[in-house]
Write a protein that holds these residues in place. Structure first.
Motif, PDB file in Angstrom:
ATOM      1  N   TYR A 275     -22.977 -20.166  -0.450  1.00 36.86           N
ATOM      2  CA  TYR A 275     -21.759 -20.040  -1.250  1.00 36.86           C
ATOM      3  C   TYR A 275     -21.625 -18.622  -1.790  1.00 36.86           C
ATOM      4  CZ  TYR A 275     -21.941 -25.175  -1.442  1.00 36.86           C
ATOM      5  OH  TYR A 275     -21.996 -26.511  -1.122  1.00 36.86           O
ATOM      6  N   ASN A 276     -20.469 -18.024  -1.571  1.00 39.66           N
ATOM      7  CA  ASN A 276     -20.138 -16.807  -2.303  1.00 39.66           C
ATOM      8  C   ASN A 276     -19.711 -17.223  -3.708  1.00 39.66           C
ATOM      9  OD1 ASN A 276     -20.651 -15.420   0.010  1.00 39.66           O
ATOM     10  ND2 ASN A 276     -18.602 -14.547   0.248  1.00 39.66           N
ATOM     11  N   ILE A 277     -20.284 -16.560  -4.701  1.00 35.71           N
ATOM     12  CA  ILE A 277     -20.010 -16.954  -6.090  1.00 35.71           C
ATOM     13  C   ILE A 277     -19.885 -15.702  -6.942  1.00 35.71           C
ATOM     14  CG2 ILE A 277     -22.415 -17.131  -6.828  1.00 35.71           C
ATOM     15  CD1 ILE A 277     -19.804 -19.809  -7.643  1.00 35.71           C
ATOM     16  N   GLY A 278     -18.899 -15.690  -7.813  1.00 33.73           N
ATOM     17  CA  GLY A 278     -18.678 -14.540  -8.687  1.00 33.73           C
ATOM     18  C   GLY A 278     -17.465 -14.791  -9.560  1.00 33.73           C
ATOM     19  N   GLY A 279     -16.977 -13.745 -10.164  1.00 32.48           N
ATOM     20  CA  GLY A 279     -15.837 -13.893 -11.054  1.00 32.48           C
ATOM     21  C   GLY A 279     -14.521 -14.120 -10.339  1.00 32.48           C
ATOM     22  N   SER A 280     -14.474 -13.809  -9.031  1.00 36.64           N
ATOM     23  CA  SER A 280     -13.277 -13.947  -8.202  1.00 36.64           C
ATOM     24  C   SER A 280     -12.094 -13.204  -8.838  1.00 36.64           C
ATOM     25  CB  SER A 280     -12.959 -15.432  -7.952  1.00 36.64           C
ATOM     26  OG  SER A 280     -12.511 -16.085  -9.124  1.00 36.64           O
ATOM     27  N   ARG A 281     -10.892 -13.649  -8.559  1.00 35.72           N
ATOM     28  CA  ARG A 281      -9.710 -13.043  -9.188  1.00 35.72           C
ATOM     29  C   ARG A 281      -9.619 -13.416 -10.668  1.00 35.72           C
ATOM     30  NH1 ARG A 281      -7.295  -8.565  -7.241  1.00 35.72           N
ATOM     31  NH2 ARG A 281      -7.377  -8.617  -4.966  1.00 35.72           N
ATOM     32  N   HIS A 282     -10.426 -14.378 -11.079  1.00 38.82           N
ATOM     33  CA  HIS A 282     -10.440 -14.802 -12.480  1.00 38.82           C
ATOM     34  C   HIS A 282     -11.032 -13.728 -13.391  1.00 38.82           C
ATOM     35  CE1 HIS A 282     -10.942 -17.504 -15.923  1.00 38.82           C
ATOM     36  NE2 HIS A 282     -12.195 -17.089 -16.015  1.00 38.82           N
ATOM     37  N   SER A 283     -12.035 -12.977 -12.898  1.00 38.70           N
ATOM     38  CA  SER A 283     -12.757 -12.037 -13.755  1.00 38.70           C
ATOM     39  C   SER A 283     -13.284 -10.882 -12.914  1.00 38.70           C
ATOM     40  CB  SER A 283     -13.922 -12.751 -14.454  1.00 38.70           C
ATOM     41  OG  SER A 283     -14.754 -11.838 -15.134  1.00 38.70           O
ATOM     42  N   ASN A 284     -12.562  -9.766 -12.902  1.00 38.54           N
ATOM     43  CA  ASN A 284     -12.999  -8.602 -12.133  1.00 38.54           C
ATOM     44  C   ASN A 284     -12.464  -7.336 -12.776  1.00 38.54           C
ATOM     45  OD1 ASN A 284     -10.404  -7.628 -10.480  1.00 38.54           O
ATOM     46  ND2 ASN A 284     -10.421  -9.875 -10.490  1.00 38.54           N
ATOM     47  N   CYS A 285     -13.082  -6.211 -12.477  1.00 35.77           N
ATOM     48  CA  CYS A 285     -12.660  -4.948 -13.059  1.00 35.77           C
ATOM     49  C   CYS A 285     -13.262  -3.783 -12.281  1.00 35.77           C
ATOM     50  CB  CYS A 285     -13.099  -4.843 -14.524  1.00 35.77           C
ATOM     51  SG  CYS A 285     -14.895  -4.911 -14.758  1.00 35.77           S
ATOM     52  N   SER A 286     -12.668  -2.622 -12.453  1.00 35.66           N
ATOM     53  CA  SER A 286     -13.284  -1.383 -11.975  1.00 35.66           C
ATOM     54  C   SER A 286     -14.167  -0.835 -13.088  1.00 35.66           C
ATOM     55  CB  SER A 286     -12.203  -0.359 -11.619  1.00 35.66           C
ATOM     56  OG  SER A 286     -11.560   0.107 -12.804  1.00 35.66           O
ATOM     57  N   VAL A 287     -14.943   0.194 -12.770  1.00 30.33           N
ATOM     58  CA  VAL A 287     -15.768   0.828 -13.803  1.00 30.33           C
ATOM     59  C   VAL A 287     -14.876   1.406 -14.895  1.00 30.33           C
ATOM     60  CG1 VAL A 287     -17.431   2.657 -14.285  1.00 30.33           C
ATOM     61  CG2 VAL A 287     -17.625   1.331 -12.182  1.00 30.33           C
ATOM     62  N   LEU A 288     -13.793   2.086 -14.507  1.00 26.88           N
ATOM     63  CA  LEU A 288     -12.883   2.683 -15.497  1.00 26.88           C
ATOM     64  C   LEU A 288     -12.268   1.609 -16.394  1.00 26.88           C
ATOM     65  CD1 LEU A 288     -10.986   5.392 -13.390  1.00 26.88           C
ATOM     66  CD2 LEU A 288     -12.888   5.738 -14.991  1.00 26.88           C
ATOM     67  N   GLU A 289     -11.885   0.494 -15.799  1.00 24.45           N
ATOM     68  CA  GLU A 289     -11.289  -0.588 -16.584  1.00 24.45           C
ATOM     69  C   GLU A 289     -12.314  -1.206 -17.533  1.00 24.45           C
ATOM     70  OE1 GLU A 289      -8.096  -1.752 -13.048  1.00 24.45           O
ATOM     71  OE2 GLU A 289      -9.922  -2.924 -13.328  1.00 24.45           O
ATOM     72  N   ALA A 290     -13.551  -1.339 -17.069  1.00 22.95           N
ATOM     73  CA  ALA A 290     -14.612  -1.882 -17.925  1.00 22.95           C
ATOM     74  C   ALA A 290     -14.890  -0.965 -19.108  1.00 22.95           C
ATOM     75  CB  ALA A 290     -15.890  -2.093 -17.111  1.00 22.95           C
ATOM     76  N   ILE A 291     -14.853   0.342 -18.868  1.00 21.85           N
ATOM     77  CA  ILE A 291     -15.066   1.313 -19.953  1.00 21.85           C
ATOM     78  C   ILE A 291     -14.011   1.137 -21.039  1.00 21.85           C
ATOM     79  CG2 ILE A 291     -14.926   3.770 -20.538  1.00 21.85           C
ATOM     80  CD1 ILE A 291     -16.336   4.343 -17.853  1.00 21.85           C
ATOM     81  N   THR A 292     -12.760   0.994 -20.641  1.00 23.09           N
ATOM     82  CA  THR A 292     -11.672   0.822 -21.609  1.00 23.09           C
ATOM     83  C   THR A 292     -11.883  -0.429 -22.467  1.00 23.09           C
ATOM     84  OG1 THR A 292     -10.091   1.949 -20.164  1.00 23.09           O
ATOM     85  CG2 THR A 292      -9.188   0.498 -21.854  1.00 23.09           C
ATOM     86  N   ILE A 293     -12.288  -1.531 -21.829  1.00 20.94           N
ATOM     87  CA  ILE A 293     -12.510  -2.774 -22.577  1.00 20.94           C
ATOM     88  C   ILE A 293     -13.691  -2.631 -23.524  1.00 20.94           C
ATOM     89  CG2 ILE A 293     -13.010  -5.244 -22.394  1.00 20.94           C
ATOM     90  CD1 ILE A 293     -11.707  -5.159 -19.598  1.00 20.94           C
ATOM     91  N   CYS A 294     -14.781  -2.019 -23.056  1.00 21.08           N
ATOM     92  CA  CYS A 294     -15.959  -1.808 -23.912  1.00 21.08           C
ATOM     93  C   CYS A 294     -15.609  -0.948 -25.126  1.00 21.08           C
ATOM     94  CB  CYS A 294     -17.088  -1.157 -23.117  1.00 21.08           C
ATOM     95  SG  CYS A 294     -17.942  -2.263 -21.982  1.00 21.08           S
ATOM     96  N   GLU A 295     -14.847   0.112 -24.903  1.00 24.07           N
ATOM     97  CA  GLU A 295     -14.454   0.995 -26.007  1.00 24.07           C
ATOM     98  C   GLU A 295     -13.603   0.253 -27.030  1.00 24.07           C
ATOM     99  OE1 GLU A 295     -14.404   5.427 -23.929  1.00 24.07           O
ATOM    100  OE2 GLU A 295     -12.589   4.195 -23.867  1.00 24.07           O
TER     101      GLU A 295
END
Length: 355
Positions: A275-295
């Motif tokens: 099984y492929n398992i992960g956040g799928s389209r439900h939960s994904n981001c780029s590094v730049l997008e993750a930085i913005t959320i963390c900040e």
């Protein structure tokens, strides 16, 4: 009492599995010798988590400081609990691309030979038990990088009409690609888990994860993307983005959602599944997008630099298609989105750092 054996029991997925299975009434036998600190440094040590597990579940969690490559010790342990073992969750691994290059022998023996020792012990002493393996999307090597990607403002993305827009499924080839040595050793283990299921009719499954994450992650620069990123944001530690303009995309699944998926498989197992398992389209981001959320969550700016050199075998864009698992287990649902995951990590980091 029904027993679950969990390897890597003090790591992110292992400890989540311990807590979940204890809550379901299992007696848990944990195997973890804290090699993560050897692989990734003292900050990556899981010893703090072992202490928490032993304090919180001292009547249901029994820890063994054991190397999974030690076949004699593994088989002795399985023999002791053989009549009670109903479930094995194998999460122990050497987890880093970069580290594997330094010592390919250790990487392969931990990831492949260790898995073989556990599979054979299961076949010999509890062949009817369910065996769940935390594999990785790196078994596909860099084949996902051949997809027709488009560069957007903050991420690489695939055309909405493409067959893989909803995510990469299990039909993607594992051949003719650069895997990294880590990816190759995990693929060897993945194939073994499938083969024991199909050849010996054992109830085995490989869960090929995207980014597995959550509050119990001892993240470092070499492993644990969101955990390490949040730690750097909170503490002011300089962070490096490696290649692809920081627009590389990952899907992220909370450890609790993943272990819940394990439990669904345990309740209605199959032989030699993948099984492929992960956040799928439900939960994904780029590094730049993750930085913005963390900040935003930490209310601090991250001190980061860009290194124009991507890691070998690294994915530019990877989102998991989880439809096969959903088809087999339609009652499974996500509990955590990306923002929920990062808030969980933030509060855990604050507590751990004593801030």
């Amino acid at each position: 009492m029904t027993t679950a054996i969990i390897t890597g029991s003090c790591g992110l997925i292992g400890s989540e599995s311990v807590r979940f299975m204890v809550s379901q009434g299992f007696q848990v036998v944990g195997i973890d010798n804290n090699m993560r600190s050897y692989f990734l440094g003292e900050y990556a040590s899981t010893d703090w988590n072992r202490k928490l597990l032993q304090e919180a579940h001292n009547h249901q969690y029994f820890h063994h400081n054991m190397d999974i490559r030690d076949r004699a010790s593994v088989e002795k342990l399985f023999a002791c609990f053989s009549t009670d073992i109903d479930l094995i969750i194998h999460t122990a691994a050497q987890p880093s691309h970069e580290w594997a290059e330094k010592d390919p022998h250790t990487d392969f023996t931990v990831n492949a030979n260790g898995t073989l020792a556990l599979l054979e012990a299961t076949r010999l002493y509890c062949p009817n038990a369910v065996f769940i393996f935390t594999s990785t999307n790196k078994v596909y090597g860099d084949t996902p990088n051949s997809l027709p990607l488009q560069e957007l403002e903050t991420r690489w993305e695939i055309d909405p009409n493409h067959v893989y827009y909803q995510g990469i499924d299990e039909r993607m080839s594992i051949d003719n690609s650069k895997h990294s040595l880590y990816g190759a050793s995990k693929l060897a283990a993945d194939i073994l888990v499938q083969e024991y299921g199909k050849f010996f009719d054992m109830k085995t499954a490989c869960f090929r994860g995207g980014c597995l994450t959550g509050p119990a992650h001892s993240g470092t620069e070499l492993h644990g993307f969101l955990s390490y990123l949040m730690k750097c944001t909170i503490t002011g530690t300089p962070y490096s983005i490696f290649g692809y303009k920081g627009k590389q995309v990952r899907d992220n699944i909370h450890s609790n959602d993943l272990v819940n998926a394990f439990y669904h498989f345990y309740q209605n197992p199959r032989c030699g599944e993948v099984y492929n398992i992960g956040g799928s389209r439900h939960s994904n981001c780029s590094v730049l997008e993750a930085i913005t959320i963390c900040e935003t969550i930490a209310n601090k700016k991250l001190d980061y630099t860009y290194v124009d050199n991507h890691r070998a075998g690294d994915h530019i864009w990877y989102i998991s298609n989880v439809n096969k698992f959903r088809d087999h287990f339609p009652d499974w649902e996500y509990k955590y989105g990306l923002s929920d995951i990062l808030k969980d990590i933030y509060h855990a980091q604050i507590d751990r750092l004593g801030l």
